[in-house]
Design a protein around this motif. Sequence first.
Motif, PDB file in Angstrom:
ATOM      1  N   ARG A 181       0.866  -1.186   0.000  1.00 18.79           N
ATOM      2  CA  ARG A 181       0.000   0.000   0.000  1.00 18.79           C
ATOM      3  C   ARG A 181       0.905   1.240   0.000  1.00 18.79           C
ATOM      4  N   GLY A 182       0.848   2.041   1.011  1.00 19.80           N
ATOM      5  CA  GLY A 182       1.744   3.189   1.117  1.00 19.80           C
ATOM      6  C   GLY A 182       1.633   4.141  -0.057  1.00 19.80           C
ATOM      7  N   GLU A 183       2.782   4.598  -0.558  1.00 21.17           N
ATOM      8  CA  GLU A 183       2.817   5.596  -1.629  1.00 21.17           C
ATOM      9  C   GLU A 183       2.175   5.085  -2.912  1.00 21.17           C
ATOM     10  N   LYS A 184       2.318   3.816  -3.191  1.00 19.57           N
ATOM     11  CA  LYS A 184       1.738   3.277  -4.424  1.00 19.57           C
ATOM     12  C   LYS A 184       0.212   3.325  -4.380  1.00 19.57           C
ATOM     13  N   ALA A 185      -0.366   3.053  -3.221  1.00 22.32           N
ATOM     14  CA  ALA A 185      -1.826   3.096  -3.110  1.00 22.32           C
ATOM     15  C   ALA A 185      -2.344   4.525  -3.249  1.00 22.32           C
ATOM     16  N   ARG A 186      -1.529   5.501  -2.859  1.00 28.58           N
ATOM     17  CA  ARG A 186      -1.952   6.903  -2.969  1.00 28.58           C
ATOM     18  C   ARG A 186      -1.734   7.470  -4.358  1.00 28.58           C
ATOM     19  N   ASN A 187      -0.883   6.842  -5.143  1.00 25.92           N
ATOM     20  CA  ASN A 187      -0.589   7.323  -6.495  1.00 25.92           C
ATOM     21  C   ASN A 187      -1.522   6.632  -7.487  1.00 25.92           C
ATOM     22  N   ARG A 188      -2.686   7.247  -7.718  1.00 32.00           N
ATOM     23  CA  ARG A 188      -3.685   6.624  -8.602  1.00 32.00           C
ATOM     24  C   ARG A 188      -3.347   6.800 -10.080  1.00 32.00           C
ATOM     25  N   ASP A 189      -2.387   7.640 -10.384  1.00 34.90           N
ATOM     26  CA  ASP A 189      -1.984   7.795 -11.785  1.00 34.90           C
ATOM     27  C   ASP A 189      -1.236   6.555 -12.277  1.00 34.90           C
ATOM     28  N   LEU A 190      -0.364   6.004 -11.426  1.00 32.63           N
ATOM     29  CA  LEU A 190       0.406   4.831 -11.814  1.00 32.63           C
ATOM     30  C   LEU A 190      -0.250   3.529 -11.368  1.00 32.63           C
ATOM     31  N   TRP A 191      -0.996   3.574 -10.245  1.00 33.49           N
ATOM     32  CA  TRP A 191      -1.652   2.372  -9.726  1.00 33.49           C
ATOM     33  C   TRP A 191      -3.128   2.700  -9.442  1.00 33.49           C
ATOM     34  N   PRO A 192      -3.944   2.777 -10.488  1.00 27.00           N
ATOM     35  CA  PRO A 192      -5.322   3.268 -10.330  1.00 27.00           C
ATOM     36  C   PRO A 192      -6.220   2.376  -9.477  1.00 27.00           C
ATOM     37  N   ASN A 193      -5.940   1.079  -9.385  1.00 28.38           N
ATOM     38  CA  ASN A 193      -6.846   0.155  -8.697  1.00 28.38           C
ATOM     39  C   ASN A 193      -6.293  -0.392  -7.377  1.00 28.38           C
ATOM     40  N   LEU A 194      -5.029  -0.078  -7.071  1.00 31.18           N
ATOM     41  CA  LEU A 194      -4.361  -0.713  -5.930  1.00 31.18           C
ATOM     42  C   LEU A 194      -5.058  -0.424  -4.609  1.00 31.18           C
ATOM     43  N   ALA A 195      -5.423   0.823  -4.377  1.00 32.21           N
ATOM     44  CA  ALA A 195      -6.050   1.180  -3.098  1.00 32.21           C
ATOM     45  C   ALA A 195      -7.347   0.407  -2.883  1.00 32.21           C
ATOM     46  N   GLN A 196      -8.172   0.330  -3.924  1.00 29.77           N
ATOM     47  CA  GLN A 196      -9.447  -0.380  -3.798  1.00 29.77           C
ATOM     48  C   GLN A 196      -9.240  -1.892  -3.684  1.00 29.77           C
ATOM     49  N   ASP A 197      -8.298  -2.433  -4.466  1.00 30.83           N
ATOM     50  CA  ASP A 197      -8.080  -3.878  -4.466  1.00 30.83           C
ATOM     51  C   ASP A 197      -7.461  -4.394  -3.168  1.00 30.83           C
ATOM     52  N   THR A 198      -6.821  -3.503  -2.391  1.00 27.43           N
ATOM     53  CA  THR A 198      -6.227  -3.921  -1.119  1.00 27.43           C
ATOM     54  C   THR A 198      -7.024  -3.403   0.077  1.00 27.43           C
ATOM     55  N   SER A 199      -8.246  -2.955  -0.157  1.00 25.51           N
ATOM     56  CA  SER A 199      -9.126  -2.566   0.948  1.00 25.51           C
ATOM     57  C   SER A 199      -9.608  -3.824   1.672  1.00 25.51           C
ATOM     58  N   PRO A 200     -10.013  -3.723   2.940  1.00 25.45           N
ATOM     59  CA  PRO A 200     -10.429  -4.922   3.683  1.00 25.45           C
ATOM     60  C   PRO A 200     -11.531  -5.723   3.001  1.00 25.45           C
ATOM     61  N   ASP A 201     -12.550  -5.047   2.463  1.00 27.08           N
ATOM     62  CA  ASP A 201     -13.648  -5.766   1.805  1.00 27.08           C
ATOM     63  C   ASP A 201     -13.160  -6.527   0.582  1.00 27.08           C
ATOM     64  N   ALA A 202     -12.301  -5.870  -0.206  1.00 29.20           N
ATOM     65  CA  ALA A 202     -11.778  -6.535  -1.403  1.00 29.20           C
ATOM     66  C   ALA A 202     -10.877  -7.710  -1.025  1.00 29.20           C
ATOM     67  N   LEU A 203     -10.100  -7.560   0.041  1.00 31.66           N
ATOM     68  CA  LEU A 203      -9.222  -8.643   0.470  1.00 31.66           C
ATOM     69  C   LEU A 203     -10.022  -9.856   0.935  1.00 31.66           C
ATOM     70  N   ILE A 204     -11.092  -9.608   1.697  1.00 31.06           N
ATOM     71  CA  ILE A 204     -11.931 -10.712   2.158  1.00 31.06           C
ATOM     72  C   ILE A 204     -12.521 -11.463   0.975  1.00 31.06           C
ATOM     73  N   SER A 205     -12.961 -10.715  -0.020  1.00 28.66           N
ATOM     74  CA  SER A 205     -13.561 -11.340  -1.203  1.00 28.66           C
ATOM     75  C   SER A 205     -12.528 -12.142  -1.995  1.00 28.66           C
ATOM     76  N   THR A 206     -11.320 -11.592  -2.133  1.00 29.78           N
ATOM     77  CA  THR A 206     -10.280 -12.264  -2.926  1.00 29.78           C
ATOM     78  C   THR A 206      -9.702 -13.478  -2.215  1.00 29.78           C
ATOM     79  N   LEU A 207      -9.487 -13.355  -0.901  1.00 27.96           N
ATOM     80  CA  LEU A 207      -8.813 -14.414  -0.157  1.00 27.96           C
ATOM     81  C   LEU A 207      -9.715 -15.596   0.179  1.00 27.96           C
ATOM     82  N   GLN A 208     -11.039 -15.404   0.093  1.00 28.59           N
ATOM     83  CA  GLN A 208     -11.933 -16.495   0.499  1.00 28.59           C
ATOM     84  C   GLN A 208     -11.769 -17.739  -0.375  1.00 28.59           C
ATOM     85  N   ASN A 209     -11.318 -17.558  -1.606  1.00 29.98           N
ATOM     86  CA  ASN A 209     -11.099 -18.699  -2.492  1.00 29.98           C
ATOM     87  C   ASN A 209      -9.644 -19.187  -2.477  1.00 29.98           C
ATOM     88  N   LYS A 210      -8.811 -18.518  -1.682  1.00 29.22           N
ATOM     89  CA  LYS A 210      -7.395 -18.860  -1.657  1.00 29.22           C
ATOM     90  C   LYS A 210      -6.939 -19.421  -0.309  1.00 29.22           C
TER      91      LYS A 210
END
Length: 542
Positions: free
Chosen positions: A412-441
């Motif tokens: 996360r950190g600076e990359k999550a705040r830089n939406r120009d280079l990483w437009p989806n990182l902040a949302q994809d590493t949010s708690p809700d997104a993590l729960i959804s992604t990790l449930q199958n892993k």
Amino acid sequence: MLGRSGLSRTGSFRPENLGQNALHMIGNLCFTIFVIAVLVFTIIAATYEPEDPLFHPSTKITTFLTSTSNATFQSDNTVVRTGEDFMAANQTAFATFINVTDVVEIKEASTDETSSSGSGCEGDSKGPLDSPGPEENTCDMAWRFRPKEGKTAAFYKDYRRFVINRSENCTLSVVSIGDYHSGVNARKKKKKNQKPGFEKTSGTPEQAVVALPVVGETVNDSLPVVESENAFSRGKYLIYVGGGDRCKSMNHYLWSFLCALGEAQYLNRTLVMDLTLCLSSIYTSSNQDEEGKDFRFYFDFEHLKEAASVLDHEQFWQDWSKWQKKDGLSLHLVEDFRVTPMKLSEVKDSLIMRKFGSAEPDNYWYRVCEGETESVVQRPWHLVWKSRRLMDIVSAIASRLNWDYDSVHIVRGEKARNRDLWPNLAQDTSPDALISTLQNKIEDGRNVYIATNEPDTSFFDPLKDKYSTHFVDEYKDLWDENSEWYSETKQLNKGVPVEFDGYMRVSVDTEVFLRGKKQIETFNELTNDCKDGINTCNAAAS
């Protein structure tokens, strides 16, 4: 008449020959164009440098590895890869290691035998046991092991305190088992002195294979010494002085240091090294470069001094000042990195000193290993391992998790705040997104170690409903003022306490992550964003 006779003499201008002449002229013109095209193509092929890094010269590869100025490729302050990372996990050394299945199972004695021998119990069955532990009814025991699903080529050592009880019929039973490294009496004692002789001879390939890290043993990283004036005078030495490598990233430092070590081995000389480091600001809490760090804080100096011929520069200069004039020891000075090691192979002087200037990048040590040298001098990666003190912390954390956990690396950190280079990182590493992604892993209820640069770990609290989450800061007792790491590094640092800095923290965090049974990375598994920024996935893959 005269005009007709002139034309008749020049037969090529006859009407019946014009077509043939035209074909000859067109053929000659085409051949000329073809020759010119071949020449142009040859020049382009000789001077063109393709974008594929595999076809770049070594100077471009080293620039790519050490540069931090490019706006798209952000500087990477993760832990550097060292020798043990390049070892195969199925080294033949493991073949000689005892497996649990090799131990003969002892069948329990029959009830009659137990009862008949009960009256013959020696000593007082209710009294204390005569045990090798520091206290009554205790026993300290040590063993080496390797996790069944371990992905790293290393052994681990544990020593624990067992509390033992003896029943009336003399049957012994274990009442309790101490924590990781609680059985201090079973720990191997540190060697008091380095054995004479700092110069090392090359081992056989078979010996090199079995040289694997053993995490948990007592570390003996005292400085090597020269046992006599005669031994010092016989020696041949190489030293690098100055240069612009100081206070750079750890990747840059190791790339240059291994170049110097590789040249020393090529020349069959002892490398005189400065064990003090300058830690780059990218790893410090003050955001300033910090001098006074010790090589032994970050790397396994015991392995290095046992496998290669090295000397600390302070000790070397003390001996040099004592014996240089007396024994007529000479120095060969080299001030141009373009003087290759091959040209120095015939130098007979006791000391070769490479002196580097102040103009970057020509004063970087690794420039010595570029060009024709790169095919001759090989960087000895196998000689540099990570600090066993840090790896002992890693082993302690894994042990507290019973070596049975899955791990997730969340950037996360600076990359999550830089939406120009990483437009989806902040949302994809949010708690809700993590729960959804990790449930199958990852299965529900599992121990999950989260390696992350997110400073507020409470951000991941929603994951606790499904998993037992763990972070590196939960284990601060392993490096606080009461820890073994603290006391040993303080002793190394001449009584001055050592800060558990950012590089150490990232090193431990990364290594604990790599020991998880399942390892889930941010990029490619949690998000579709590219690791180095937008539109760089293909470049990173190539």
